[in-house]
Design a protein around this motif. Sequence first.
Motif, PDB file in Angstrom:
ATOM      1  N   ILE A   1      -3.565  13.815   0.468  1.00 20.26           N
ATOM      2  CA  ILE A   1      -2.594  12.981   1.177  1.00 20.26           C
ATOM      3  C   ILE A   1      -2.765  11.519   0.780  1.00 20.26           C
ATOM      4  CG2 ILE A   1      -2.404  14.567   3.130  1.00 20.26           C
ATOM      5  CD1 ILE A   1      -4.198  12.645   4.717  1.00 20.26           C
ATOM      6  N   ASN A   2      -1.631  10.849   0.544  1.00 14.10           N
ATOM      7  CA  ASN A   2      -1.635   9.415   0.242  1.00 14.10           C
ATOM      8  C   ASN A   2      -1.585   8.630   1.541  1.00 14.10           C
ATOM      9  OD1 ASN A   2      -1.203   9.142  -2.848  1.00 14.10           O
ATOM     10  ND2 ASN A   2       0.234  10.734  -2.233  1.00 14.10           N
TER      11      ASN A   2
ATOM     12  N   GLU B   1      -6.291  10.133  -0.394  1.00 15.75           N
ATOM     13  CA  GLU B   1      -6.141   9.313  -1.590  1.00 15.75           C
ATOM     14  C   GLU B   1      -5.947   7.845  -1.203  1.00 15.75           C
ATOM     15  OE1 GLU B   1      -3.278  10.513  -4.453  1.00 15.75           O
ATOM     16  OE2 GLU B   1      -3.722  12.655  -4.251  1.00 15.75           O
ATOM     17  N   VAL B   2      -6.767   6.987  -1.791  1.00 19.87           N
ATOM     18  CA  VAL B   2      -6.655   5.544  -1.599  1.00 19.87           C
ATOM     19  C   VAL B   2      -6.334   4.930  -2.946  1.00 19.87           C
ATOM     20  CG1 VAL B   2      -7.842   3.441  -0.904  1.00 19.87           C
ATOM     21  CG2 VAL B   2      -8.302   5.583   0.295  1.00 19.87           C
ATOM     22  N   SER B   3      -5.315   4.102  -3.014  1.00 22.35           N
ATOM     23  CA  SER B   3      -4.926   3.487  -4.282  1.00 22.35           C
ATOM     24  C   SER B   3      -6.055   2.658  -4.856  1.00 22.35           C
ATOM     25  CB  SER B   3      -3.690   2.606  -4.099  1.00 22.35           C
ATOM     26  OG  SER B   3      -3.394   1.913  -5.290  1.00 22.35           O
ATOM     27  N   GLU B   4      -6.248   2.776  -6.161  1.00 20.85           N
ATOM     28  CA  GLU B   4      -7.289   2.000  -6.839  1.00 20.85           C
ATOM     29  C   GLU B   4      -7.086   0.513  -6.632  1.00 20.85           C
ATOM     30  OE1 GLU B   4      -8.503  -0.128 -10.716  1.00 20.85           O
ATOM     31  OE2 GLU B   4      -6.508   0.329  -9.976  1.00 20.85           O
ATOM     32  N   LYS B   5      -5.842   0.073  -6.475  1.00 17.50           N
ATOM     33  CA  LYS B   5      -5.552  -1.341  -6.274  1.00 17.50           C
ATOM     34  C   LYS B   5      -6.088  -1.829  -4.923  1.00 17.50           C
ATOM     35  CE  LYS B   5      -1.345  -0.830  -9.018  1.00 17.50           C
ATOM     36  NZ  LYS B   5       0.134  -0.838  -9.009  1.00 17.50           N
ATOM     37  N   ALA B   6      -6.255  -0.905  -3.984  1.00 17.19           N
ATOM     38  CA  ALA B   6      -6.732  -1.276  -2.656  1.00 17.19           C
ATOM     39  C   ALA B   6      -8.248  -1.199  -2.550  1.00 17.19           C
ATOM     40  CB  ALA B   6      -6.095  -0.377  -1.598  1.00 17.19           C
TER      41      ALA B   6
ATOM     42  N   TYR C   1      -9.827   8.189  -5.379  1.00 15.11           N
ATOM     43  CA  TYR C   1      -9.240   6.925  -5.791  1.00 15.11           C
ATOM     44  C   TYR C   1      -8.035   7.256  -6.665  1.00 15.11           C
ATOM     45  CZ  TYR C   1     -13.578   4.561  -4.330  1.00 15.11           C
ATOM     46  OH  TYR C   1     -14.652   4.082  -3.615  1.00 15.11           O
ATOM     47  N   ASP C   2      -6.883   6.742  -6.281  1.00 18.06           N
ATOM     48  CA  ASP C   2      -5.634   7.038  -6.976  1.00 18.06           C
ATOM     49  C   ASP C   2      -5.284   5.895  -7.925  1.00 18.06           C
ATOM     50  OD1 ASP C   2      -3.329   8.386  -7.627  1.00 18.06           O
ATOM     51  OD2 ASP C   2      -2.229   7.785  -5.839  1.00 18.06           O
ATOM     52  N   ASP C   3      -4.406   6.173  -8.906  1.00 15.67           N
ATOM     53  CA  ASP C   3      -3.839   5.165  -9.815  1.00 15.67           C
ATOM     54  C   ASP C   3      -4.891   4.466 -10.664  1.00 15.67           C
ATOM     55  OD1 ASP C   3      -1.344   5.654  -8.607  1.00 15.67           O
ATOM     56  OD2 ASP C   3      -1.762   4.194  -7.039  1.00 15.67           O
TER      57      ASP C   3
END
Length: 363
Positions: free
Chosen positions: A214-215, A245-250, A273-275
Amino acid sequence: MGDAAKAQGWFLEGRLGGGKALRVSIREWPFLVGRRTLCHLRLESRSVSRVHAELFFRGGEVFLRDLKSTNGTFLNGLRLTEMEEPLRPGDLIRFGDLEFRLDREGTEEAEETSSSLEIFPPDRYVESVAAQFREMLERREVEPLFQPIVDLSTGKIHGYEVFGRGTVAALPAEPESLFSIAQVLGLEADLSRLFWEEGLRRGRLLPGSPTLFINVHPSETGHPAFLEAIRAAREEQPALALTVEVSEKAVTDPESMRRLKEELLALDVFLAYDDFGAGQARLLELIEVPPHYLKFDASLVRHLPAKPKRYGKFLEVLVRITRDLGIASLAEGVETAEELEACRALGFRYAQGFHLGRPARVA
């Protein structure tokens, strides 16, 4: 009349979905049209590209330019093929499937048509959208979609990433457009939670007890309500295999990520870690707070077989480092058989993308 005076008084007017009419004054040049927040005229239609077209003023004239939109920009019924086209009052411009008329205050065309078109000021239109959006949240009028994640060593489905879309006819269905509205209203976390909660509810119908990914929106993870919602989901489905899922940018603060990982593990929930690679690859966070999964961004995988060998070697090193840290590597955006084979050869453990399956409803 000087150019500054000639640049004043222009406007676009037309009808949106549901018959709503809109009149927008052009107060700044260039004037961008599209779905993104940065656009001066934001059109929540799936036929309109994120940055679709622009109107600009030069030498006392207004010009129209298509910005490589998917569905095209049309002037008086003809699709734009030149770099730019000059405009006159009364011209009809179509962005995707939405048509507007360009006019200028004081022209005969504007005076003749202004009384025949019921114009809703932008603030009333925004109020209407806001009310419908909040009603959508309250009624939970969204539909979850599931995209398969495949184990490259066995070819079997390991899990599904949960996506969502709206089902209200008067609002856009695409999540990107819905999040643009949510951002204006300060309801990003509410929309994100609705998407993944409905995804978990429907995901129990998937065969084989797969892992659900889940995002979550960055504004969610630091809020106590997020963990309470995850805890409630775990209590409702104790056997569910779940990954957040946590965005790599965050991922900017290792200490907050460490706390989040510990709190999720206490609930038997994994972290991804996403993206990864979409922006600044945060290798330090990988070492200090290694996730269970690292999702390599689709931009790293796209056209992989055609890229120079040194590119593949570098990516192979990143995949090896990931494996040595005990992290499962996952390639996103795999769209061809050749890309899939290249990912397998580089040592990726999992993959997802249109070649392996598009987001779909639960059958």
